[in-house]
Structures are given as C-alpha cells and as structure tokens.
Design an enzyme around this catalytic site. Structure first.
Site, PDB file in Angstrom:
ATOM      1  N   ASN A 157      78.363  23.109  53.042  1.00 54.62           N
ATOM      2  CA  ASN A 157      79.050  24.587  52.724  1.00 54.62           C
ATOM      3  C   ASN A 157      77.796  25.372  52.087  1.00 54.62           C
ATOM      4  O   ASN A 157      77.664  25.160  50.971  1.00 54.62           O
ATOM      5  CB  ASN A 157      80.219  24.641  51.616  1.00 54.62           C
ATOM      6  CG  ASN A 157      80.679  25.885  51.282  1.00 54.62           C
ATOM      7  OD1 ASN A 157      80.358  26.877  51.816  1.00 54.62           O
ATOM      8  ND2 ASN A 157      81.572  25.505  50.248  1.00 54.62           N
ATOM      9  N   TRP A 158      77.549  26.402  52.980  1.00 56.55           N
ATOM     10  CA  TRP A 158      76.301  27.234  52.346  1.00 56.55           C
ATOM     11  C   TRP A 158      76.781  28.185  51.292  1.00 56.55           C
ATOM     12  O   TRP A 158      76.008  28.776  50.493  1.00 56.55           O
ATOM     13  CB  TRP A 158      75.537  27.910  53.671  1.00 56.55           C
ATOM     14  CG  TRP A 158      74.546  26.981  54.169  1.00 56.55           C
ATOM     15  CD1 TRP A 158      74.422  25.669  54.240  1.00 56.55           C
ATOM     16  CD2 TRP A 158      73.648  27.354  55.183  1.00 56.55           C
ATOM     17  NE1 TRP A 158      73.655  25.093  54.874  1.00 56.55           N
ATOM     18  CE2 TRP A 158      72.961  26.165  55.696  1.00 56.55           C
ATOM     19  CE3 TRP A 158      72.906  28.723  55.644  1.00 56.55           C
ATOM     20  CZ2 TRP A 158      72.044  26.274  56.407  1.00 56.55           C
ATOM     21  CZ3 TRP A 158      72.010  28.455  56.576  1.00 56.55           C
ATOM     22  CH2 TRP A 158      71.392  27.404  56.862  1.00 56.55           C
ATOM     23  N   LYS A 159      78.011  28.373  51.266  1.00 59.46           N
ATOM     24  CA  LYS A 159      78.865  29.486  50.265  1.00 59.46           C
ATOM     25  C   LYS A 159      78.072  30.651  50.736  1.00 59.46           C
ATOM     26  O   LYS A 159      77.591  31.033  51.675  1.00 59.46           O
ATOM     27  CB  LYS A 159      78.580  29.141  48.787  1.00 59.46           C
ATOM     28  CG  LYS A 159      79.113  27.636  48.513  1.00 59.46           C
ATOM     29  CD  LYS A 159      79.166  27.318  47.259  1.00 59.46           C
ATOM     30  CE  LYS A 159      79.643  25.759  46.928  1.00 59.46           C
ATOM     31  NZ  LYS A 159      79.926  25.418  45.731  1.00 59.46           N
ATOM     32  N   HIS A 161      89.109  26.379  49.391  1.00 56.77           N
ATOM     33  CA  HIS A 161      88.148  25.815  48.355  1.00 56.77           C
ATOM     34  C   HIS A 161      88.490  26.408  47.250  1.00 56.77           C
ATOM     35  O   HIS A 161      89.008  27.541  47.047  1.00 56.77           O
ATOM     36  CB  HIS A 161      86.842  26.376  48.911  1.00 56.77           C
ATOM     37  CG  HIS A 161      85.678  25.916  48.401  1.00 56.77           C
ATOM     38  ND1 HIS A 161      85.059  26.348  47.183  1.00 56.77           N
ATOM     39  CD2 HIS A 161      84.779  24.978  48.558  1.00 56.77           C
ATOM     40  CE1 HIS A 161      84.131  25.615  46.692  1.00 56.77           C
ATOM     41  NE2 HIS A 161      83.983  24.777  47.583  1.00 56.77           N
ATOM     42  N   GLU A 163      86.823  27.668  44.672  1.00 58.68           N
ATOM     43  CA  GLU A 163      86.259  29.262  44.478  1.00 58.68           C
ATOM     44  C   GLU A 163      87.007  30.192  45.124  1.00 58.68           C
ATOM     45  O   GLU A 163      87.025  31.402  44.293  1.00 58.68           O
ATOM     46  CB  GLU A 163      84.716  29.217  44.972  1.00 58.68           C
ATOM     47  CG  GLU A 163      83.823  28.348  44.227  1.00 58.68           C
ATOM     48  CD  GLU A 163      82.722  28.000  44.989  1.00 58.68           C
ATOM     49  OE1 GLU A 163      82.185  28.320  46.150  1.00 58.68           O
ATOM     50  OE2 GLU A 163      81.828  27.095  44.443  1.00 58.68           O
ATOM     51  N   GLU A 205      87.982  17.441  46.265  1.00 55.30           N
ATOM     52  CA  GLU A 205      86.875  18.349  45.314  1.00 55.30           C
ATOM     53  C   GLU A 205      87.175  18.615  44.078  1.00 55.30           C
ATOM     54  O   GLU A 205      87.876  19.624  43.657  1.00 55.30           O
ATOM     55  CB  GLU A 205      86.529  19.528  46.032  1.00 55.30           C
ATOM     56  CG  GLU A 205      85.853  19.610  47.362  1.00 55.30           C
ATOM     57  CD  GLU A 205      84.755  20.646  47.624  1.00 55.30           C
ATOM     58  OE1 GLU A 205      83.597  20.328  48.101  1.00 55.30           O
ATOM     59  OE2 GLU A 205      85.293  21.830  47.702  1.00 55.30           O
ATOM     60  N   GLY A 252      79.179  22.119  42.022  1.00 59.19           N
ATOM     61  CA  GLY A 252      78.065  22.996  41.579  1.00 59.19           C
ATOM     62  C   GLY A 252      77.793  22.552  40.029  1.00 59.19           C
ATOM     63  O   GLY A 252      76.815  23.479  39.493  1.00 59.19           O
ATOM     64  N   SER A 289      78.746  18.066  43.767  1.00 53.50           N
ATOM     65  CA  SER A 289      77.555  17.536  43.472  1.00 53.50           C
ATOM     66  C   SER A 289      77.068  16.298  44.235  1.00 53.50           C
ATOM     67  O   SER A 289      76.383  15.409  43.609  1.00 53.50           O
ATOM     68  CB  SER A 289      77.611  17.097  41.955  1.00 53.50           C
ATOM     69  OG  SER A 289      77.797  18.450  41.216  1.00 53.50           O
ATOM     70  N   GLY A 326      77.799  21.276  48.915  1.00 54.15           N
ATOM     71  CA  GLY A 326      77.265  22.841  48.974  1.00 54.15           C
ATOM     72  C   GLY A 326      75.762  22.757  48.711  1.00 54.15           C
ATOM     73  O   GLY A 326      75.158  22.656  49.627  1.00 54.15           O
ATOM     74  N   GLY A 327      75.231  22.913  47.278  1.00 58.03           N
ATOM     75  CA  GLY A 327      74.035  22.799  47.017  1.00 58.03           C
ATOM     76  C   GLY A 327      73.088  22.014  47.934  1.00 58.03           C
ATOM     77  O   GLY A 327      71.931  22.542  48.475  1.00 58.03           O
TER      78      GLY A 327
END
Ligand code: PEP
Length: 250
Positions: free
Chosen positions: A10-12, A94, A96, A164, A170, A210, A231-232
């Site tokens: 997930n590149w957000k 998600h 977010e 999640e 994150g 994470s 993600g990251g």
C-alpha cells in the site's frame, strides 16, 4: 483448502512517476513469485503501473473506490474505473480512511459490493485502536467490523481480509505474535460461522502493521497468517522483495 498467500503493498499517498523504477526492479527480482504480489499505488499511477506490469506476475490495485459506478461524485473513483485502467484489487476500509474520511462499516460494505461488481478483489481492512485493545474489546471490534463491512456471500476468490491493528500502522510497533494469532483465529472463526469452513479457509487473512524485512518471517510463521499488507516497506523494491522472499519461504 488453505488460502493462497499474498504480499500486498500500500503506497498510500506516496509515489511519483519516477518511482516506477521500483516496479521494474521488483518484477526483475521476482519474476515468478511463490505468492500473489500486488502493489496499490496512488490513483495517479494505477494506469501506468498496470501497463508496466501487464506481462508480469505483479498485480496492481487501488486504495479505495466509490460505491457507485458513475455519477456526480467529484474527486471519487469507481471500481469500474479502477478495473478499466488495469487494477485487479482494491483496498477498502483502511483505518486511515475509516478515520480521516469517517467511513462507516455500512459505507465500506457498499464499496466491497462495488468491487465485486467490477470483478475486483476486495482487500477489506479491519483492526482495533489502542484504546479498544486496552479495553479488552479487540475481538468484539473485529467481529463487528466483519459483520458490518463484509457483505453476505463473500466469494473467496474475490475477498482478502487484512487484520491491521491501528496502533501498529506506520508506528514501528508490531503486534506480538500471540496477539496476531488470537486475532487471526478469531477472524477465521467468524468467517467460518458466516460462510462455512471451506470458504472461510480459502480466504487469505493478511497481517498489516509495521511489517519489515526483519520481522516478516516471524509474522508469517503465525497460524492463520496468509501474508501481509505492507505500507512503508513496500515503497522500495529491495525491502518489499525481502518480505516476498520471507513469505515464499514460510
Ligand atoms: C498499511 O498502510 O496498511 C500499513 C500496514 O502500513 P505500515 O506497514 O507502514 O505500518
């Protein structure tokens, strides 16, 4: 039947056209991965990345969709539009989006239905906040989110669940393996109650929060973990590739 394994990135809201080189590197390093590999870039890159990966085993997904196919919804993108430019997956619910856009379970369920209507695989995210965990409400929150945001009759070939924990996204804080095991077992049990054992066992349940190259193997060894939503660590081909390798070896 056991569920297929997936590593989903997930590149957000990260990624410019120059970052397409990460996709070339990923495909070159993992031409025939032993798991499903999906990158969900920002909407601006979906068409380009889908074209770039068309002859590879890499799939592309969106990060959200509208419930309607067309209409007066400025700024939104429908599931049909994602499919039209080559996406095969879409992340929905998600945390977010649940937080920043106040998405409710009912709205997310309508988006999942839209994803299925457009023949996309819905990657449905659920997870508790830290306050909910501290209150001992984790499993009831997960049950409520599944009951409210996964429409009836889910087809395992079109459904992926991502557990999640919000406090692990994150933050660099990973859930303990016992916490992951408990949550994934509860999710599998919930799916079994609503869909039956055969369908429930065929739905991948991914962990997200994470995940990094250094912790991936330990997480993938947990029962009922069928991969990761990342993600990251999905932004760089080398990091995401190491996670793919850990999943292949699990
Ligand atoms: C995510 O975006 O779904 C996520 C799990 O992010 P991170 O891996 O950066 O915690």
């Amino acid at each position: 039947m056991s569920a297929p394994k997936f590593a989903i990135g997930n590149w957000k809201m990260n990624g410019l056209r120059a970052d397409q080189r990460e996709i070339d590197a990923l495909i070159a390093a993992h031409p025939d991965p032993g798991c499903g590999v999906v990158i969900c870039p920002p909407a601006t890159l979906i068409a380009d990345l889908a074209r770039q990966s068309v002859d590879s085993k890499l799939s592309i997904g969106g990060q959200d969709c509208h419930a309607d196919a067309i209409g007066a919804h400025t700024g939104d993108t429908s599931a049909e539009m994602l499919a039209d430019v080559g996406a095969a997956y879409v992340i929905l619910g998600h945390s977010e989006r649940r937080t920043n856009h106040r998405e409710t379970d009912a709205e997310i369920a309508a988006k999942v239905t839209a994803a299925w209507r457009a023949d996309l695989v819905a990657v449905l995210c659920v997870g508790e906040t830290e306050a909910e965990r501290d209150a001992g409400a984790t499993l009831s929150v997960l049950s409520q989110q599944i009951a409210g945001s996964l429409p009836a009759g889910a087809n395992p070939a079109r459904t992926i669940i991502a557990y999640e924990p919000v406090w692990a996204i994150g933050t660099g804080r990973v859930a303990e393996t016992a916490q992951i095991a408990e949550a994934h077992k509860a999710l599998r049990d919930d799916l079994t109650k609503s869909l039956g054992a055969a369908a429930a066992s065929a739905i991948p349940i991914l962990y997200g929060g994470s995940v990094k190259p250094a912790n991936a193997a330990e997480i993938f060894a947990v029962p009922n973990v069928d991969g990761a939503l990342v993600g990251g660590a999905s932004l760089k081909a080398a990091d995401f590739g190491a996670i793919i390798a850990a999943l292949e070896g699990a």
